[in-house]
Design a protein around this motif. Structure first.
Motif, PDB file in Angstrom:
ATOM      1  N   ARG A  71       0.849  -1.652  -0.101  1.00 50.38           N
ATOM      2  CA  ARG A  71      -0.048  -0.042  -0.314  1.00 50.38           C
ATOM      3  C   ARG A  71       0.543   1.338   0.162  1.00 50.38           C
ATOM      4  O   ARG A  71       0.364   2.293   0.826  1.00 50.38           O
ATOM      5  N   LEU A  72       1.380   1.465  -1.530  1.00 46.61           N
ATOM      6  CA  LEU A  72       2.542   2.518  -1.055  1.00 46.61           C
ATOM      7  C   LEU A  72       1.816   3.712  -1.419  1.00 46.61           C
ATOM      8  O   LEU A  72       1.147   3.295  -2.563  1.00 46.61           O
ATOM      9  N   PRO A  73       1.722   4.948  -1.092  1.00 48.09           N
ATOM     10  CA  PRO A  73       0.472   5.655  -1.561  1.00 48.09           C
ATOM     11  C   PRO A  73       1.262   6.488  -2.540  1.00 48.09           C
ATOM     12  O   PRO A  73       2.293   6.945  -2.390  1.00 48.09           O
ATOM     13  N   ILE A  74       0.771   6.100  -3.502  1.00 46.98           N
ATOM     14  CA  ILE A  74       0.920   6.961  -4.572  1.00 46.98           C
ATOM     15  C   ILE A  74      -0.769   7.820  -5.407  1.00 46.98           C
ATOM     16  O   ILE A  74      -1.267   7.555  -5.282  1.00 46.98           O
ATOM     17  N   GLY A 104      -1.444  16.750  -7.370  1.00 42.90           N
ATOM     18  CA  GLY A 104      -0.690  15.411  -7.194  1.00 42.90           C
ATOM     19  C   GLY A 104       1.014  15.653  -6.204  1.00 42.90           C
ATOM     20  O   GLY A 104       1.306  14.848  -4.959  1.00 42.90           O
ATOM     21  N   ARG A 105       0.817  16.773  -6.752  1.00 41.79           N
ATOM     22  CA  ARG A 105       2.692  17.688  -6.381  1.00 41.79           C
ATOM     23  C   ARG A 105       2.434  18.036  -5.125  1.00 41.79           C
ATOM     24  O   ARG A 105       3.400  17.717  -4.129  1.00 41.79           O
ATOM     25  N   ALA A 106       1.083  18.505  -4.576  1.00 37.03           N
ATOM     26  CA  ALA A 106       1.311  19.245  -3.581  1.00 37.03           C
ATOM     27  C   ALA A 106       1.247  18.198  -2.124  1.00 37.03           C
ATOM     28  O   ALA A 106       2.033  17.541  -0.967  1.00 37.03           O
ATOM     29  N   MET A 107       1.017  17.434  -2.760  1.00 36.93           N
ATOM     30  CA  MET A 107       0.660  15.499  -1.492  1.00 36.93           C
ATOM     31  C   MET A 107       2.202  15.455  -1.700  1.00 36.93           C
ATOM     32  O   MET A 107       2.173  15.018  -0.419  1.00 36.93           O
ATOM     33  N   VAL A 108       2.406  15.485  -2.328  1.00 38.96           N
ATOM     34  CA  VAL A 108       4.430  15.090  -2.411  1.00 38.96           C
ATOM     35  C   VAL A 108       5.261  15.581  -1.499  1.00 38.96           C
ATOM     36  O   VAL A 108       5.967  15.520  -1.089  1.00 38.96           O
ATOM     37  N   ARG A 109       5.117  16.449  -2.209  1.00 40.17           N
ATOM     38  CA  ARG A 109       5.229  17.810  -1.461  1.00 40.17           C
ATOM     39  C   ARG A 109       5.173  18.018   0.269  1.00 40.17           C
ATOM     40  O   ARG A 109       6.208  18.122   0.968  1.00 40.17           O
ATOM     41  N   ALA A 115       4.485   9.633  -4.565  1.00 38.38           N
ATOM     42  CA  ALA A 115       5.392   9.621  -6.653  1.00 38.38           C
ATOM     43  C   ALA A 115       3.635  10.512  -6.438  1.00 38.38           C
ATOM     44  O   ALA A 115       2.247   9.978  -5.872  1.00 38.38           O
ATOM     45  N   VAL A 116       2.858  10.809  -7.703  1.00 44.11           N
ATOM     46  CA  VAL A 116       2.306  11.310  -8.306  1.00 44.11           C
ATOM     47  C   VAL A 116       2.779  10.823  -9.544  1.00 44.11           C
ATOM     48  O   VAL A 116       3.387  10.474 -10.558  1.00 44.11           O
ATOM     49  N   LEU A 117       1.653   9.928 -10.057  1.00 38.80           N
ATOM     50  CA  LEU A 117       1.707   9.554 -11.494  1.00 38.80           C
ATOM     51  C   LEU A 117       0.707  10.295 -12.386  1.00 38.80           C
ATOM     52  O   LEU A 117      -0.575  10.200 -12.368  1.00 38.80           O
ATOM     53  N   ASP A 118       1.120  10.621 -13.692  1.00 38.88           N
ATOM     54  CA  ASP A 118       0.317  11.229 -15.050  1.00 38.88           C
ATOM     55  C   ASP A 118       0.194  10.776 -16.415  1.00 38.88           C
ATOM     56  O   ASP A 118       1.577  10.288 -16.558  1.00 38.88           O
ATOM     57  N   ALA A 119      -0.751  10.920 -16.883  1.00 38.15           N
ATOM     58  CA  ALA A 119      -0.287  10.400 -18.493  1.00 38.15           C
ATOM     59  C   ALA A 119      -0.133  11.463 -19.263  1.00 38.15           C
ATOM     60  O   ALA A 119      -1.036  12.503 -19.463  1.00 38.15           O
ATOM     61  N   THR A 120       1.318  11.880 -19.308  1.00 45.61           N
ATOM     62  CA  THR A 120       1.548  13.041 -20.624  1.00 45.61           C
ATOM     63  C   THR A 120       1.325  12.881 -21.623  1.00 45.61           C
ATOM     64  O   THR A 120       1.096  13.729 -22.205  1.00 45.61           O
ATOM     65  N   SER A 121       1.261  12.006 -22.144  1.00 41.77           N
ATOM     66  CA  SER A 121       0.792  11.411 -23.671  1.00 41.77           C
ATOM     67  C   SER A 121       0.473   9.968 -23.899  1.00 41.77           C
ATOM     68  O   SER A 121       0.114   9.881 -23.029  1.00 41.77           O
ATOM     69  N   PRO A 122      -0.415   9.619 -24.667  1.00 44.14           N
ATOM     70  CA  PRO A 122      -0.764   8.189 -24.857  1.00 44.14           C
ATOM     71  C   PRO A 122       0.298   7.702 -25.051  1.00 44.14           C
ATOM     72  O   PRO A 122      -0.020   6.209 -24.320  1.00 44.14           O
ATOM     73  N   THR A 123       1.619   7.537 -24.811  1.00 49.26           N
ATOM     74  CA  THR A 123       2.415   6.568 -25.254  1.00 49.26           C
ATOM     75  C   THR A 123       3.711   6.979 -23.843  1.00 49.26           C
ATOM     76  O   THR A 123       4.659   6.404 -23.952  1.00 49.26           O
ATOM     77  N   THR A 124       3.299   7.802 -23.052  1.00 51.38           N
ATOM     78  CA  THR A 124       4.412   8.525 -21.602  1.00 51.38           C
ATOM     79  C   THR A 124       3.858   8.429 -20.660  1.00 51.38           C
ATOM     80  O   THR A 124       2.120   9.009 -20.752  1.00 51.38           O
TER      81      THR A 124
END
Length: 355
Positions: A71-74, A104-109, A115-124
């Motif tokens: 249960r690593l918080p992400i 998400g970055r606010a939660m990380v800081r 960490a915060v995970l985001d789909a910056t493009s369909p393949t990234t």
């Protein structure tokens, strides 16, 4: 009555004379007497040493064998990606959906997510993480996301948005500082427990209190301004370490006062062995087994590690609880020491008084 007091004074004088005579025998007399070994005296020490050594090795080495994230918080941007992360990573992560990368970055800081995970493009996939959360936890998050990206046919772009200071490249400074303060405080309390016939109680308490202030300031100075390894503001860093020393010393003193040598051994196991091993500094909290997670933040070393790291990297968020835990251990230890002293005084027969 005067005659009785005079006789009592003569008896006391005689007894004092006998004590003085017996306390200064012929210096060669004792050397001629054979030493009669009390086997319980050495066997108990050997067994205690074996138990402590075995426990130290078992706990430290055992926790290092095969740590797995639980249960690593992400934080994950968007419900669709959050669902994919839950499915692909299962119980290894605890996914918190957020509406934007900024949330998400606010939660990380603030230390609420690794960490915060985001789909910056369909393949990234973009992964912003906190290296300051520890190499084990941030490394686990990066490895899990890399596996997820491979599964969905994407690449990962990583950014460490809360990095460790350059003078603490492995993130272990907090562990060593906390271990050093805990160990030195234990040694002091153990020595003072053995010196009960030579040092009055209030002086023992003053010594432990004064030492807590001294070692807290010294440790904070070395690790903070001198080495730059711990980035917490100096007053808050010193306060955390002072409370840690007081909690460790007074707890050890209380256990020794109530349980004798067994109490000292229990203090070693609780504070310097289990407490430091499960503190979350060497192995991240979310990679500890369930039993270790249950006690980690409740023991003084774990509470101190959290306070030091939160003050240093995460704007002091969620630091009230660890400071309160340290204070409770200190006050409970002090109360038990005073209670033991009062109990002993009540058991002693009253000395005769004469008007």
């Amino acid at each position: 009555m005067l005659a009785f007091e005079s006789a009592w004074f003569d008896i006391q004088t005689t007894l004092r004379g006998e004590v003085n005579m017996s306390s200064s025998p012929d210096p060669t007399a004792d050397t001629d007497k054979p030493i009669l070994t009390q086997h319980r005296a050495w066997t108990s020490l050997v067994l205690t040493g074996l138990v402590i050594g075995a426990a130290f090795i078992a706990v430290y080495v055992g926790l290092q064998r095969d740590p797995e994230p639980s249960r690593l918080p992400i934080a994950v941007v968007g419900e669709q990606l959050a669902g994919t992360a839950r499915t692909g990573l299962a119980d290894a992560v605890a996914v918190t959906p957020v509406t934007s990368i900024e949330d998400g970055r606010a939660m990380v800081r603030s230390g609420e997510a690794i960490a915060v995970l985001d789909a910056t493009s369909p393949t990234t996939l973009g992964l912003d993480y906190a290296g300051a959360s520890g190499l084990s936890e941030s490394g686990a998050a990066r490895q899990l996301v890399a596996g997820l990206a491979t599964h969905v046919g994407a690449t990962v772009q990583e950014h460490d948005i809360v990095p460790l200071t350059s003078y603490d490249s492995r993130g272990l400074s907090a562990f060593y500082v906390v271990f050093g303060v805990t160990l030195s405080s234990f040694v002091l309390a153990q020595g003072l427990t053995a010196a009960v016939t030579k040092v009055r109680l209030r002086h023992r308490l003053y010594a432990m209190g004064g030492f807590a202030i001294a070692i807290g300031l010294v440790a904070a100075t070395i690790a903070g301004p001198v080495y730059g390894s711990l980035t917490a503001p100096f007053p808050l860093l010193a306060l955390s370490l002072i409370l840690l020393s007081a909690a460790s010393a007074f707890t050890t003193k209380a256990l020794g006062a109530w349980l004798g040598p067994a109490g000292i051994g229990l203090a070693v196991l609780t504070l310097t062995t289990i407490g430091n091993a499960t503190s979350g500094a060497a192995i991240g909290f979310d990679l500890l087994p369930g039993w270790a997670q249950a006690i980690s933040a409740k023991l003084p070393p774990g509470a101190a590690v959290r306070a030091v790291n939160k003050f240093g990297y995460f704007d002091g968020s969620h630091t009230a609880a660890p400071l309160a835990i340290l204070a409770v251990w200190f006050l409970a230890g002090l109360a038990l020491v005073l209670l033991r002293q009062r109990t002993e005084q009540q058991r002693r027969p009253a000395l005769p008084t004469f008007a």
